[in-house]
Design an enzyme around this catalytic site. Structure first.
Site, PDB file in Angstrom:
ATOM      1  N   LYS A 210      46.974 -30.678 -36.704  1.00 45.32           N
ATOM      2  CA  LYS A 210      46.359 -30.657 -35.375  1.00 45.32           C
ATOM      3  C   LYS A 210      44.924 -31.175 -35.284  1.00 45.32           C
ATOM      4  O   LYS A 210      43.952 -31.109 -36.084  1.00 45.32           O
ATOM      5  CB  LYS A 210      45.915 -28.973 -35.649  1.00 45.32           C
TER       6      LYS A 210
ATOM      7  N   LEU B  66      44.881 -17.454 -51.017  1.00 39.73           N
ATOM      8  CA  LEU B  66      44.725 -18.177 -52.130  1.00 39.73           C
ATOM      9  C   LEU B  66      45.302 -19.874 -51.961  1.00 39.73           C
ATOM     10  O   LEU B  66      45.819 -20.135 -52.939  1.00 39.73           O
ATOM     11  CB  LEU B  66      45.283 -17.709 -53.488  1.00 39.73           C
TER      12      LEU B  66
ATOM     13  N   GLU C 287      35.512 -31.183 -45.842  1.00 45.32           N
ATOM     14  CA  GLU C 287      34.633 -32.331 -45.622  1.00 45.32           C
ATOM     15  C   GLU C 287      33.735 -31.575 -44.263  1.00 45.32           C
ATOM     16  O   GLU C 287      34.427 -31.933 -43.120  1.00 45.32           O
ATOM     17  CB  GLU C 287      35.349 -33.491 -45.334  1.00 45.32           C
TER      18      GLU C 287
ATOM     19  N   GLY D 280      29.712 -30.558 -42.354  1.00 42.39           N
ATOM     20  CA  GLY D 280      28.546 -30.877 -41.743  1.00 42.39           C
ATOM     21  C   GLY D 280      27.630 -32.005 -42.803  1.00 42.39           C
ATOM     22  O   GLY D 280      27.811 -31.797 -43.894  1.00 42.39           O
TER      23      GLY D 280
ATOM     24  N   CYS E  36      29.308 -37.700 -39.532  1.00 46.84           N
ATOM     25  CA  CYS E  36      28.996 -36.689 -40.515  1.00 46.84           C
ATOM     26  C   CYS E  36      28.229 -37.197 -41.671  1.00 46.84           C
ATOM     27  O   CYS E  36      27.304 -36.204 -42.496  1.00 46.84           O
ATOM     28  CB  CYS E  36      30.086 -35.901 -40.919  1.00 46.84           C
TER      29      CYS E  36
ATOM     30  N   GLU F 287      21.879 -30.179 -38.205  1.00 46.85           N
ATOM     31  CA  GLU F 287      22.743 -31.372 -37.788  1.00 46.85           C
ATOM     32  C   GLU F 287      22.864 -31.359 -36.595  1.00 46.85           C
ATOM     33  O   GLU F 287      23.317 -30.621 -35.604  1.00 46.85           O
ATOM     34  CB  GLU F 287      24.103 -31.034 -38.502  1.00 46.85           C
TER      35      GLU F 287
ATOM     36  N   LYS G  36      26.877 -28.361 -51.471  1.00 51.23           N
ATOM     37  CA  LYS G  36      26.283 -27.574 -50.941  1.00 51.23           C
ATOM     38  C   LYS G  36      26.946 -26.883 -49.818  1.00 51.23           C
ATOM     39  O   LYS G  36      28.227 -26.987 -49.854  1.00 51.23           O
ATOM     40  CB  LYS G  36      24.667 -27.997 -50.473  1.00 51.23           C
TER      41      LYS G  36
ATOM     42  N   GLY H 280      30.581 -28.927 -48.086  1.00 53.61           N
ATOM     43  CA  GLY H 280      31.900 -28.694 -48.411  1.00 53.61           C
ATOM     44  C   GLY H 280      32.183 -29.058 -49.818  1.00 53.61           C
ATOM     45  O   GLY H 280      31.433 -29.446 -50.649  1.00 53.61           O
TER      46      GLY H 280
END
Length: 492
Positions: free
Chosen positions: A189, A258, A264, A266, A298, A396, A466, A469
């Site tokens: 997507k 699960l 991945e 900001g 990013c 960001e 942090k 991600g």
């Protein structure tokens, strides 16, 4: 991402793009509800084509196609899959002009950058994972139980890949190539604003011999198609790149079932310039770090930390150099900074610069739109005088904006660099090798660059800590994340 070859590139014209359809089970098809979504050229603000607007029924059809194709694809040898992926790389290089034109039109990315970075890297990604496809294997284990014990690595099944607007080709390939190399099928997507290269890549993968159903592409919005993909019980893993806010939602949703995820998210990286830095190299690196891809990166470096002894000098040099960076039409080979990818991204940058002014920030250069052809242009901007608690420093921005802060000691530099919720990338400029190792070890980031910026290669993993991600793209680490380990113990 290669950053060479930006000079003397072949001319590329704006392409005519036919309306896009969904790619499901090896067939092009209209969306279930016949909906369409506009695709806008960010350099003009004009609609250039439309693509199909997928809904939950379309996502279900794509997942069903993927589940039917995953088994035969997984049973192929790694060497057979490698041949197919290597053909993808060859075709990407052969059809580079098409890919450059489509990606530049869709994202507003300068054609010189798009050719040397996005298209070249896409070919390298498929080439790299074609090699790794032949290396997937388990291991025998010596244990005290009288038995023969071994492990094997198996594909997960069907992967849902959700990718962002800023590097459509690279960030989709970074998911699709290792997923396919490991024997999975994929439902992709792409970002709703920039779907065109995903459809062209579906055509290229089919031309290379990827079997029907192994790659499926559903274009559309996140609220409908993206949400359906996250929640579909037939998806075995979610690979997501995007904002931290949406990533939290994606992780929560996948976590309910699960499902493994790669996130991945900001970033808000700091570039540290120590007093012993080579200033000529440092200035070039700093500029690249915040204007690269119009700041929509990013792993960009929108926070500059400069030793107090160099602070005024660096600001003066940067102001002159940044004011001369060519901003304009992405189809002009001389352009370095193109438009923002969408009007709402431009508006976000404007809000942050207005906030900086309210908080006492000094606009050293830039600080306003560039009115050109109705496009979403913003001049590269440098802001000084903000304290570390400012939202403009902490959050960001995702545009061509650089904040500059002084520091006195190495400890202070590290504290400032680590002082945001993000941890995707970081960098430093120094001629002291011991300091480079020492500071790199203390920086809270998934990748640290020394004396340059954005040095990336498919063999080097990247990802966040942090709120940036978890999980890694690139390298053998990414390939492993698309497999599961099975242990077999046979009694003797």
């Amino acid at each position: 991402m290669t950053d060479s070859g930006l000079q003397d590139v072949p001319a590329v014209r704006r392409p005519h793009v036919e309306p896009g359809k969904l790619f499901i089970g090896g067939q092009w098809c209209e969306a279930n509800a016949k909906g369409r979504r506009d695709v806008v050229d960010p350099s003009t603000g004009k609609v250039v084509t439309t693509v199909a607007e997928a809904d939950a029924a379309d996502v279900d059809a794509a997942v069903t196609a993927g589940r039917g194709a995953a088994g035969p694809w997984a049973r192929m040898s790694g060497r057979e899959r490698a041949r197919v992926l290597h053909r993808v790389a060859d075709i990407v290089r052969r059809r580079a002009d098409e890919l450059v034109a489509v990606e530049s039109l869709d994202v507003g990315k300068p054609v010189s950058l798009c050719r040397a970075v996005d298209v070249a890297t896409t070919a390298e990604i498929y080439e790299y994972y074609s090699g790794l496809a032949q290396t997937i294997q388990g291991a025998t284990r010596q244990i005290p139980i009288p038995s023969h014990a071994y492990t094997s690595r198996e594909p997960l099944g069907v992967v849902g890949a959700i990718t962002p607007f800023n590097f459509p080709l690279i960030l989709s390939s970074a998911k699709i190539a290792p997923a396919l190399a490991a024997g999975n099928a994929v439902v992709h997507k792409p970002a709703e604003d920039t779907p065109l290269s995903a459809l062209l890549m579906a055509e290229i993968l089919a031309e290379a011999g990827v079997p029907d159903g192994v790659l499926n592409v559903v274009t559309g919005g996140g609220a409908e198609a993206g949400e359906a993909l996250l929640r579909h019980p037939g998806i075995d893993k979610i690979a997501f790149t995007g904002s931290t806010e949406i990533g939290r939602h994606a992780a929560r949703t996948a976590g309910e079932a699960l499902k493994p995820v790669t996130m991945e998210l900001g970033g808000n990286a700091a570039q540290i310039v120590f007093e012993d830095a080579d200033l000529d190299k440092a200035i070039g690196s700093v500029i690249k770090g915040f204007v690269f891809n119009t700041g929509q990166f990013c792993m960009g470096g929108p926070r500059l930390l400069v030793h107090r002894s160099l602070y005024d000098t660096v600001l003066e040099i940067l102001a002159g150099a940044v004011a001369g960076v060519p901003v304009g039409d992405p189809f002009d080979p001389a352009t370095v900074v193109g438009p923002m990818a969408a009007e709402r991204h431009l508006a976000k940058v404007e809000r942050y610069v207005a906030l900086a002014r309210e908080q006492g920030g000094r606009i050293v250069t830039g600080g306003k739109r560039l009115e050109l052809d109705g496009g979403y242009y913003y001049r590269p901007t440098i802001i000084a005088g903000l304290d570390d608690g400012s939202r403009v420093v902490q959050e960001e921005i995702f545009g061509p904006v650089l904040t500059v802060q002084p520091f006195g000691t190495e400890d202070e530099a590290v504290e400032l660099a680590n002082g945001t919720p993000y941890g995707l990338a970081a960098g430093l400029q120094t001629t002291d090798l011991a300091r480079a190792h020492r500071v790199a070890a203390r920086l809270e980031a998934g990748i640290v660059w020394v004396n340059d910026w954005a040095m990336l290669d498919p063999a080097i993993p990247f990802g966040g800590v942090k709120q940036s991600g978890y999980g890694r793209e690139y390298g053998p680490e990414a390939l492993e994340s698309y497999t599961k380990v099975k242990s077999v113990v046979i009694a003797l």
